[in-house]
Design a protein around this motif. Structure first.
Motif, PDB file in Angstrom:
ATOM      1  N   VAL A  66       0.843  -1.207   0.000  1.00 14.08           N
ATOM      2  CA  VAL A  66       0.000   0.000   0.000  1.00 14.08           C
ATOM      3  C   VAL A  66       0.875   1.253   0.000  1.00 14.08           C
ATOM      4  O   VAL A  66       0.602   2.210  -0.738  1.00 14.08           O
ATOM      5  CB  VAL A  66      -0.962  -0.016   1.211  1.00 14.08           C
ATOM      6  N   SER A  67       1.934   1.248   0.794  1.00 16.92           N
ATOM      7  CA  SER A  67       2.844   2.394   0.828  1.00 16.92           C
ATOM      8  C   SER A  67       3.504   2.605  -0.533  1.00 16.92           C
ATOM      9  O   SER A  67       3.621   3.745  -1.012  1.00 16.92           O
ATOM     10  CB  SER A  67       3.899   2.177   1.902  1.00 16.92           C
ATOM     11  N   PHE A  68       3.920   1.518  -1.171  1.00 17.05           N
ATOM     12  CA  PHE A  68       4.535   1.593  -2.496  1.00 17.05           C
ATOM     13  C   PHE A  68       3.550   2.150  -3.520  1.00 17.05           C
ATOM     14  O   PHE A  68       3.892   3.032  -4.316  1.00 17.05           O
ATOM     15  CB  PHE A  68       5.025   0.208  -2.911  1.00 17.05           C
ATOM     16  N   CYS A  69       2.308   1.655  -3.506  1.00 14.52           N
ATOM     17  CA  CYS A  69       1.291   2.137  -4.456  1.00 14.52           C
ATOM     18  C   CYS A  69       0.976   3.614  -4.227  1.00 14.52           C
ATOM     19  O   CYS A  69       0.786   4.359  -5.191  1.00 14.52           O
ATOM     20  CB  CYS A  69       0.020   1.293  -4.353  1.00 14.52           C
ATOM     21  N   MET A  70       0.946   4.032  -2.971  1.00 15.53           N
ATOM     22  CA  MET A  70       0.684   5.449  -2.689  1.00 15.53           C
ATOM     23  C   MET A  70       1.835   6.318  -3.193  1.00 15.53           C
ATOM     24  O   MET A  70       1.607   7.417  -3.698  1.00 15.53           O
ATOM     25  CB  MET A  70       0.446   5.655  -1.194  1.00 15.53           C
ATOM     26  N   GLN A  71       3.076   5.845  -3.067  1.00 13.31           N
ATOM     27  CA  GLN A  71       4.222   6.595  -3.572  1.00 13.31           C
ATOM     28  C   GLN A  71       4.189   6.685  -5.091  1.00 13.31           C
ATOM     29  O   GLN A  71       4.454   7.751  -5.662  1.00 13.31           O
ATOM     30  CB  GLN A  71       5.530   5.938  -3.122  1.00 13.31           C
ATOM     31  N   ILE A  72       3.835   5.584  -5.754  1.00 13.35           N
ATOM     32  CA  ILE A  72       3.723   5.589  -7.222  1.00 13.35           C
ATOM     33  C   ILE A  72       2.634   6.574  -7.645  1.00 13.35           C
ATOM     34  O   ILE A  72       2.822   7.351  -8.588  1.00 13.35           O
ATOM     35  CB  ILE A  72       3.389   4.168  -7.740  1.00 13.35           C
ATOM     36  N   ARG A  73       1.501   6.537  -6.960  1.00 12.96           N
ATOM     37  CA  ARG A  73       0.390   7.440  -7.282  1.00 12.96           C
ATOM     38  C   ARG A  73       0.810   8.899  -7.106  1.00 12.96           C
ATOM     39  O   ARG A  73       0.511   9.750  -7.947  1.00 12.96           O
ATOM     40  CB  ARG A  73      -0.790   7.106  -6.380  1.00 12.96           C
ATOM     41  N   TRP A  90       3.189   9.850  -9.901  1.00 13.68           N
ATOM     42  CA  TRP A  90       2.461   9.994 -11.154  1.00 13.68           C
ATOM     43  C   TRP A  90       1.715  11.323 -11.189  1.00 13.68           C
ATOM     44  O   TRP A  90       1.719  12.021 -12.196  1.00 13.68           O
ATOM     45  CB  TRP A  90       1.492   8.834 -11.355  1.00 13.68           C
ATOM     46  N   ARG A  91       1.060  11.659 -10.065  1.00 15.91           N
ATOM     47  CA  ARG A  91       0.343  12.935 -10.018  1.00 15.91           C
ATOM     48  C   ARG A  91       1.294  14.109 -10.184  1.00 15.91           C
ATOM     49  O   ARG A  91       0.987  15.071 -10.878  1.00 15.91           O
ATOM     50  CB  ARG A  91      -0.423  13.070  -8.706  1.00 15.91           C
ATOM     51  N   GLN A  92       2.451  14.053  -9.544  1.00 13.11           N
ATOM     52  CA  GLN A  92       3.421  15.131  -9.689  1.00 13.11           C
ATOM     53  C   GLN A  92       3.894  15.248 -11.130  1.00 13.11           C
ATOM     54  O   GLN A  92       3.992  16.344 -11.671  1.00 13.11           O
ATOM     55  CB  GLN A  92       4.616  14.893  -8.767  1.00 13.11           C
ATOM     56  N   PHE A  93       4.158  14.119 -11.758  1.00 15.19           N
ATOM     57  CA  PHE A  93       4.595  14.119 -13.158  1.00 15.19           C
ATOM     58  C   PHE A  93       3.494  14.655 -14.060  1.00 15.19           C
ATOM     59  O   PHE A  93       3.737  15.496 -14.921  1.00 15.19           O
ATOM     60  CB  PHE A  93       4.985  12.707 -13.580  1.00 15.19           C
ATOM     61  N   TYR A  94       2.263  14.170 -13.862  1.00  9.83           N
ATOM     62  CA  TYR A  94       1.152  14.583 -14.704  1.00  9.83           C
ATOM     63  C   TYR A  94       0.872  16.066 -14.541  1.00  9.83           C
ATOM     64  O   TYR A  94       0.682  16.780 -15.532  1.00  9.83           O
ATOM     65  CB  TYR A  94      -0.103  13.776 -14.371  1.00  9.83           C
TER      66      TYR A  94
END
Length: 192
Positions: free
Chosen positions: A116-123, A126-130
């Motif tokens: 869950v921590s890994f998925c939240m970091q990826i999310r 991604w939001r920062q990149f987008y």
């Protein structure tokens, strides 16, 4: 970590050292039960410390640490029951399975927390990149719109003033697809 959180590493090393010393010195017979009992007491003290001080900065880390200490206490309790010596083979087998499934549950819970921590970091990344990409596009569109508006204002002011020094601007109807705005002084350049 807070100031009391610095005590955490010392307490962790002390617990491990007590367990190793008690396992080496009390390795025969019922002394193993004493060693496991010492480990249970230190686990309980560590759990009380984690609940009262909460040394980690993020509350999530405190919850994970408390969860792990509860699993350690459960496993130690079952180990004490297992080392009692008055159990039948079936009871020993069931206690061994209970310890095994408690450890599996602990591993699964920690894996879920990590996932869950890994998925939240990826999310978040991604939001920062987008948003960075979106903001760059929006900034380019604002600059382009500002240029278009300034050219239109200039063309309108030239038409209203009737000055012959400025020629009409061609290509303003859709400047997004135009490389350059053309200025024509004669009707011949419109035909080319």
């Amino acid at each position: 970590m807070t100031n009391l959180g610095l005590f955490e590493s010392f307490f962790f090393i002390l617990r491990r050292a007590l367990f190793v010393i008690s396992a080496l010195l009390l390795s025969s017979g019922s002394y193993v039960l004493v060693a496991v009992g010492i480990y249970c007491v230190t686990s309980f003290l560590h759990l009380a410390y984690m609940l009262t001080v909460q040394p980690m900065i993020k509350p999530k880390h405190n919850y994970v640490e408390v969860m792990n200490e509860v699993f350690v206490l459960m496993t130690s309790y079952y180990a004490i029951l297992l080392l009692d010596g008055s159990k039948t083979r079936a009871e020993i087998y069931n206690l061994g399975n209970t310890i095994k499934w408690t450890i599996y549950l602990s591993i699964l819970a920690n894996f879920i927390v990590i996932l869950v921590s890994f998925c939240m970091q990826i999310r978040l990344k991604w939001r920062q990149f987008y948003h960075k990409k979106y903001n760059e596009k929006a900034l380019a569109a604002k600059k382009r719109t500002a240029i278009e508006l300034s050219l239109r204002k200039q063309a309108k002011s030239d038409v209203k003033s009737g000055s012959s020094s400025m020629s009409p601007v061609v290509g303003l109807e859709n400047p997004r697809f135009k490389i350059k705005l053309l200025k024509c002084d004669s009707p011949d350049c419109l035909l080319s």
